[in-house]
Motif scaffolding. Structure first.
Motif, mmCIF file in Angstrom:
data_model
loop_
_atom_site.group_PDB
_atom_site.id
_atom_site.type_symbol
_atom_site.label_atom_id
_atom_site.label_comp_id
_atom_site.label_asym_id
_atom_site.label_seq_id
_atom_site.Cartn_x
_atom_site.Cartn_y
_atom_site.Cartn_z
ATOM 1 N N MET A 176 0.814 -1.209 0.000
ATOM 2 C CA MET A 176 0.000 0.000 0.000
ATOM 3 C C MET A 176 0.853 1.268 0.000
ATOM 4 O O MET A 176 1.936 1.316 0.581
ATOM 5 N N GLN A 177 0.329 2.270 -0.695
ATOM 6 C CA GLN A 177 0.893 3.613 -0.704
ATOM 7 C C GLN A 177 -0.235 4.586 -0.352
ATOM 8 O O GLN A 177 -1.344 4.190 -0.007
ATOM 9 N N THR A 178 0.074 5.852 -0.423
ATOM 10 C CA THR A 178 -0.934 6.905 -0.438
ATOM 11 C C THR A 178 -0.643 7.767 -1.666
ATOM 12 O O THR A 178 0.484 7.725 -2.173
ATOM 13 N N PRO A 179 -1.630 8.506 -2.181
ATOM 14 C CA PRO A 179 -2.909 8.849 -1.556
ATOM 15 C C PRO A 179 -3.922 7.717 -1.579
ATOM 16 O O PRO A 179 -3.907 6.858 -2.445
ATOM 17 N N GLN A 180 -4.786 7.775 -0.566
ATOM 18 C CA GLN A 180 -5.962 6.929 -0.486
ATOM 19 C C GLN A 180 -7.152 7.873 -0.373
ATOM 20 O O GLN A 180 -7.138 8.777 0.463
ATOM 21 N N GLY A 181 -8.142 7.698 -1.233
ATOM 22 C CA GLY A 181 -9.208 8.692 -1.283
ATOM 23 C C GLY A 181 -10.591 8.089 -1.348
ATOM 24 O O GLY A 181 -10.766 6.913 -1.698
ATOM 25 N N ALA A 182 -11.570 8.898 -1.009
ATOM 26 C CA ALA A 182 -12.953 8.439 -1.016
ATOM 27 C C ALA A 182 -13.899 9.626 -1.009
ATOM 28 O O ALA A 182 -13.503 10.769 -0.743
ATOM 29 N N ARG A 183 -15.153 9.312 -1.320
ATOM 30 C CA ARG A 183 -16.197 10.305 -1.107
ATOM 31 C C ARG A 183 -16.149 10.749 0.350
ATOM 32 O O ARG A 183 -15.928 9.935 1.260
ATOM 33 N N ARG A 184 -16.360 12.015 0.573
ATOM 34 C CA ARG A 184 -16.286 12.524 1.941
ATOM 35 C C ARG A 184 -17.304 11.850 2.853
ATOM 36 O O ARG A 184 -16.973 11.482 3.994
ATOM 37 N N ASP A 185 -18.524 11.661 2.361
ATOM 38 C CA ASP A 185 -19.535 11.053 3.217
ATOM 39 C C ASP A 185 -19.173 9.617 3.583
ATOM 40 O O ASP A 185 -19.453 9.162 4.693
ATOM 41 N N TRP A 186 -18.493 8.898 2.679
ATOM 42 C CA TRP A 186 -18.047 7.549 3.012
ATOM 43 C C TRP A 186 -17.005 7.586 4.131
ATOM 44 O O TRP A 186 -17.076 6.782 5.062
ATOM 45 N N LEU A 187 -16.051 8.498 4.007
ATOM 46 C CA LEU A 187 -15.014 8.592 5.038
ATOM 47 C C LEU A 187 -15.604 8.949 6.401
ATOM 48 O O LEU A 187 -15.230 8.374 7.429
ATOM 49 N N VAL A 188 -16.511 9.905 6.408
ATOM 50 C CA VAL A 188 -17.129 10.327 7.669
ATOM 51 C C VAL A 188 -17.872 9.155 8.306
ATOM 52 O O VAL A 188 -17.759 8.888 9.509
ATOM 53 N N ARG A 189 -18.635 8.420 7.490
ATOM 54 C CA ARG A 189 -19.377 7.279 8.031
ATOM 55 C C ARG A 189 -18.435 6.178 8.491
ATOM 56 O O ARG A 189 -18.685 5.503 9.499
ATOM 57 N N ALA A 190 -17.351 5.968 7.741
ATOM 58 C CA ALA A 190 -16.388 4.935 8.122
ATOM 59 C C ALA A 190 -15.741 5.249 9.467
ATOM 60 O O ALA A 190 -15.543 4.363 10.302
ATOM 61 N N HIS A 191 -15.406 6.526 9.685
ATOM 62 C CA HIS A 191 -14.841 6.920 10.978
ATOM 63 C C HIS A 191 -15.863 6.733 12.096
ATOM 64 O O HIS A 191 -15.520 6.242 13.181
ATOM 65 N N ALA A 192 -17.101 7.092 11.830
ATOM 66 C CA ALA A 192 -18.139 6.924 12.845
ATOM 67 C C ALA A 192 -18.382 5.446 13.131
ATOM 68 O O ALA A 192 -18.624 5.052 14.283
ATOM 69 N N ASN A 193 -18.299 4.615 12.107
ATOM 70 C CA ASN A 193 -18.542 3.186 12.247
ATOM 71 C C ASN A 193 -17.425 2.491 13.014
ATOM 72 O O ASN A 193 -17.651 1.479 13.685
ATOM 73 N N ALA A 194 -16.205 3.041 12.931
ATOM 74 C CA ALA A 194 -15.045 2.354 13.504
ATOM 75 C C ALA A 194 -15.103 2.253 15.015
ATOM 76 O O ALA A 194 -14.592 1.291 15.599
ATOM 77 N N GLY A 195 -15.699 3.246 15.664
ATOM 78 C CA GLY A 195 -15.729 3.221 17.120
ATOM 79 C C GLY A 195 -14.321 3.214 17.684
ATOM 80 O O GLY A 195 -13.490 4.039 17.324
#
Length: 230
Positions: A160-179
């Protein structure tokens, strides 16, 4: 900003493996801190809409001053107790109309406009994407004591490298889901939330400056890199 993207650069590492008194993101490469050179790589991209640098709490003013000293434009915000929490803070600090977010290691200054463009395009098409390179070396497990163990098939493996990118709403939900669970990167975070992530072949030159040998390679590579990308 519907046709642009935002980038978050986590820059809170202490750089212990690199050694020295200066954190690796602030060591000079080509006459400017590595963090500045990484920002410049994104600033050269015509679709960049906004950039946020995330630093340890209490270091925002000092980091901002260093960026301004070198003419680098970015918002600087405080991070959290983990890289994951710091990225979440960075995403939250982007302007509200940024709907596509890239996350990139602050100490990967050799990121090309081509790789950035392809990650952006793939993320727009599929919702999320990340740069990676196929594993080329033979992989073996460690065995007993100093001996090698079994060979691991490398077919289908990606580094793996970066950048890693996504729709903003996906990232926000993923962070909220992670707990309280912690992923090592945005791909793991997104997959943990059930989002698919597309593979974008990266660039072997897009190295992360981690060890002293990486620094020697970066200094040797920099003049040719600037002729090609600068």
């Amino acid at each position: 900003m519907t046709d642009t993207f935002g980038v978050v650069l986590p820059a809170g590492g202490a750089g212990r493996r690199m050694g020295g008194d200066v954190p690796k993101q602030f060591r000079l490469l080509g006459g400017a801190p590595v963090l500045v050179q990484t920002l410049r790589a994104f600033a050269r991209h015509p679709a960049l809409g906004a950039a946020v640098v995330v630093v340890p709490a209490g270091e925002e003013a000092a980091a901002g001053a260093r960026l301004r000293e070198h003419g680098a434009a970015a918002a600087v915000v405080a991070g959290g107790p983990t890289r994951q929490a710091s990225v979440a803070n960075g995403v939250a600090a982007l302007p509200a109309d940024v709907n596509l977010v890239l996350v990139h290691d602050a100490v990967r200054p050799f990121v090309s406009a081509d790789v950035v463009s392809r990650v952006v395009a793939a993320a727009r098409a599929g919702g999320a994407a990340a740069a990676a390179v196929p594993v080329a070396d033979t992989l073996r497990q460690g065995g007993a004591g100093p001996l090698f163990g079994e060979t691991v098939p490398r077919d289908g493996l990606w580094a793996m490298q970066t950048p890693q990118g996504a729709r903003r709403d996906w990232l926000v939900r993923a962070h909220a889901n992670a707990g309280r669970s912690v992923a090592t990167d945005e791909v793991g975070l997104l997959q943990g939330a059930g989002y698919p992530v597309r593979i974008v072949e990266g660039d072997a030159r897009n190295l992360k400056l981690t060890r002293p040998s990486d620094w020697a390679l970066a200094e040797a590579l920099w003049p040719a890199w600037m002729r090609d990308e600068g």
